[in-house]
Design an enzyme around this catalytic site. Structure first.
Site, PDB file in Angstrom:
ATOM      1  N   SER A 142       0.761  -1.403  -0.127  1.00 21.48           N
ATOM      2  CA  SER A 142       0.096   0.344   0.266  1.00 21.48           C
ATOM      3  C   SER A 142       0.920   1.730   0.296  1.00 21.48           C
ATOM      4  CB  SER A 142      -1.089   0.087   1.062  1.00 21.48           C
ATOM      5  OG  SER A 142      -1.785  -0.495   1.021  1.00 21.48           O
ATOM      6  N   HIS A 165      -4.345  -1.138  -4.272  1.00 18.10           N
ATOM      7  CA  HIS A 165      -3.825  -1.535  -5.201  1.00 18.10           C
ATOM      8  C   HIS A 165      -4.156  -2.232  -6.548  1.00 18.10           C
ATOM      9  CE1 HIS A 165      -1.827  -3.943  -1.509  1.00 18.10           C
ATOM     10  NE2 HIS A 165      -3.077  -3.245  -0.938  1.00 18.10           N
ATOM     11  N   HIS A 176      -5.381 -10.114  -0.974  1.00 23.23           N
ATOM     12  CA  HIS A 176      -5.991 -10.835   1.050  1.00 23.23           C
ATOM     13  C   HIS A 176      -6.438 -11.409   1.274  1.00 23.23           C
ATOM     14  CE1 HIS A 176      -3.639  -6.254   0.270  1.00 23.23           C
ATOM     15  NE2 HIS A 176      -3.677  -6.357   1.017  1.00 23.23           N
ATOM     16  N   TYR A 229      -8.328 -10.932   3.055  1.00 25.17           N
ATOM     17  CA  TYR A 229      -9.874 -10.122   4.003  1.00 25.17           C
ATOM     18  C   TYR A 229     -10.610 -10.061   3.065  1.00 25.17           C
ATOM     19  CZ  TYR A 229      -7.411  -5.603   3.136  1.00 25.17           C
ATOM     20  OH  TYR A 229      -6.726  -5.229   2.839  1.00 25.17           O
ATOM     21  N   GLU A 230     -10.319 -10.266   1.766  1.00 27.96           N
ATOM     22  CA  GLU A 230     -11.156 -10.342   0.985  1.00 27.96           C
ATOM     23  C   GLU A 230     -12.254 -10.778   0.397  1.00 27.96           C
ATOM     24  OE1 GLU A 230      -8.649  -7.933  -2.550  1.00 27.96           O
ATOM     25  OE2 GLU A 230      -7.524  -8.362  -1.455  1.00 27.96           O
ATOM     26  N   ALA A 274       2.462  -2.136   4.188  1.00 30.77           N
ATOM     27  CA  ALA A 274       2.641  -0.678   4.984  1.00 30.77           C
ATOM     28  C   ALA A 274       2.174  -2.181   6.007  1.00 30.77           C
ATOM     29  CB  ALA A 274       1.410  -0.228   4.138  1.00 30.77           C
ATOM     30  N   MET A 324      -1.936  -6.861   7.617  1.00 31.87           N
ATOM     31  CA  MET A 324      -2.189  -7.914   6.736  1.00 31.87           C
ATOM     32  C   MET A 324      -1.931  -9.068   5.492  1.00 31.87           C
ATOM     33  SD  MET A 324      -5.521  -5.169   7.887  1.00 31.87           S
ATOM     34  CE  MET A 324      -5.894  -4.357   9.344  1.00 31.87           C
ATOM     35  N   SER A 325      -1.462  -8.569   5.439  1.00 35.64           N
ATOM     36  CA  SER A 325      -0.484  -9.748   4.478  1.00 35.64           C
ATOM     37  C   SER A 325       1.052 -10.069   4.177  1.00 35.64           C
ATOM     38  CB  SER A 325      -0.165  -8.953   3.080  1.00 35.64           C
ATOM     39  OG  SER A 325       0.371  -7.218   3.638  1.00 35.64           O
ATOM     40  N   ASN A 334       1.335   4.025  10.399  1.00 37.19           N
ATOM     41  CA  ASN A 334       1.229   3.945  11.661  1.00 37.19           C
ATOM     42  C   ASN A 334       1.796   3.833  12.912  1.00 37.19           C
ATOM     43  OD1 ASN A 334      -0.952   2.301   9.842  1.00 37.19           O
ATOM     44  ND2 ASN A 334      -1.063   1.686  12.245  1.00 37.19           N
ATOM     45  N   HIS A 348      -7.199   4.256   7.056  1.00 35.84           N
ATOM     46  CA  HIS A 348      -6.326   3.537   5.664  1.00 35.84           C
ATOM     47  C   HIS A 348      -5.795   4.888   4.939  1.00 35.84           C
ATOM     48  CE1 HIS A 348      -5.892   1.197   2.919  1.00 35.84           C
ATOM     49  NE2 HIS A 348      -5.622   1.946   1.703  1.00 35.84           N
TER      50      HIS A 348
END
Length: 281
Positions: A38, A69, A91, A93-94, A121, A219-220, A243, A255
């Site tokens: 990201s 993305h 990902h 979560y998709e 990220a 998350m990846s 962050n 985000h």
């Protein structure tokens, strides 16, 4: 579909996609591939003699649905070295299957990639490594509930039981350290913690991962590392601190912040990875 048929379908889909890429790219096939996380899309603009393959035009290739993305494979040269850039990733979560999370990595292996560089990220668990900094991934903790190696094993990709001691290639990490030092880039180091998402972590979870030795959370990346290591690729990675983890600072996470600080860190990341790729490519 039988187990053997399922294995053959997955393998054949990977090989069909790789054959399509080879047939439609006249340049020298690279040995190094880089996944852009990201906020890092602009690195693709650094390539010369580039040929672009939108993911949706590649056979069987999964397409990202997340903002930032774009979903394009770039083949070209970076500083004179042939390289593949994967601009965007899918990902867990998709709702993608574990096999789809491994698909792009396996295609890279099938076209002849030997080194896979993973960027992402991430939320910093280290109060000293604030947004805009970079972290060399020295190891990972998989808390995603996802593993692309689950299910029947296809020995054409790799062995049933893969040792993970050297998943994050020590020699490549040494080279990245040397490149960062030569460029006067402050490169933190730490363990990457993978969560499925898409929600950010709670303050209690962040405290837990800090206690257990985590340096960044995202998350990846881990499914790609698992699939790549399984195939015999040399894996290394850099997390961009976009962050702080929840509760370290009083502000809520969003985000947009991830994208903003990812772009800031991308300047140093581009310099670092260009130097690294020119050494190992």
């Amino acid at each position: 579909m039988s187990t053997d048929a399922t294995l053959n379908a997955t393998y054949e889909e990977v090989m069909d996609c790789a054959a399509f890429i080879k047939a439609n790219y006249a340049g020298e096939m690279p040995k190094v591939a880089l996944v852009l996380g990201s906020g890092l899309n602009q690195m693709a603009d650094e390539l010369t003699d580039a040929v672009r393959f939108p993911y949706h035009g590649l056979p069987n290739f999964p397409t990202p649905t997340v903002e930032g993305h774009s979903g394009v494979l770039h083949l070209g040269k970076l500083g004179g070295t042939p390289v593949a850039f994967l601009q965007g990733r899918v990902h867990g979560y998709e709702g993608q299957s574990e096999q789809k999370l491994a698909f792009a990595t396996r295609v890279m292996w099938a076209i002849g990639i030997e080194t896979l560089i993973l960027t992402n990220a991430a939320g910093s668990l280290n109060p000293e490594a604030g947004p805009g900094n970079l972290m060399l991934i020295t190891d990972h903790i998989n808390n995603m509930g996802l593993n692309p190696l689950v299910g029947p094993n296809d020995d054409r990709f790799g062995p049933r039981f893969k040792d993970m001691t050297y998943c994050w290639d020590p020699k490549h990490n040494d080279t990245l350290r040397a490149c960062a030092k030569g460029l006067d880039i402050n490169l933190f180091e730490g363990v990457y913690v993978g969560m499925r998402g898409p929600n950010f972590e709670t303050p209690a979870e962040i405290k837990m991962w800090q206690t257990l030795g985590g340096g960044a959370v995202g998350m990846s990346t881990i499914p790609e590392a698992l699939a790549g290591h399984h195939c015999g690729l040399r894996i290394c990675g850099i997390s961009t601190m976009t962050n702080y983890g929840a509760g370290i600072m009083p502000e809520e996470l969003n985000h947009e912040e991830v994208m903003e600080f990812g772009a800031i860190a991308a300047v140093n990341l581009a310099k670092l990875l260009t130097a690294f790729i020119n050494k190992v490519g």
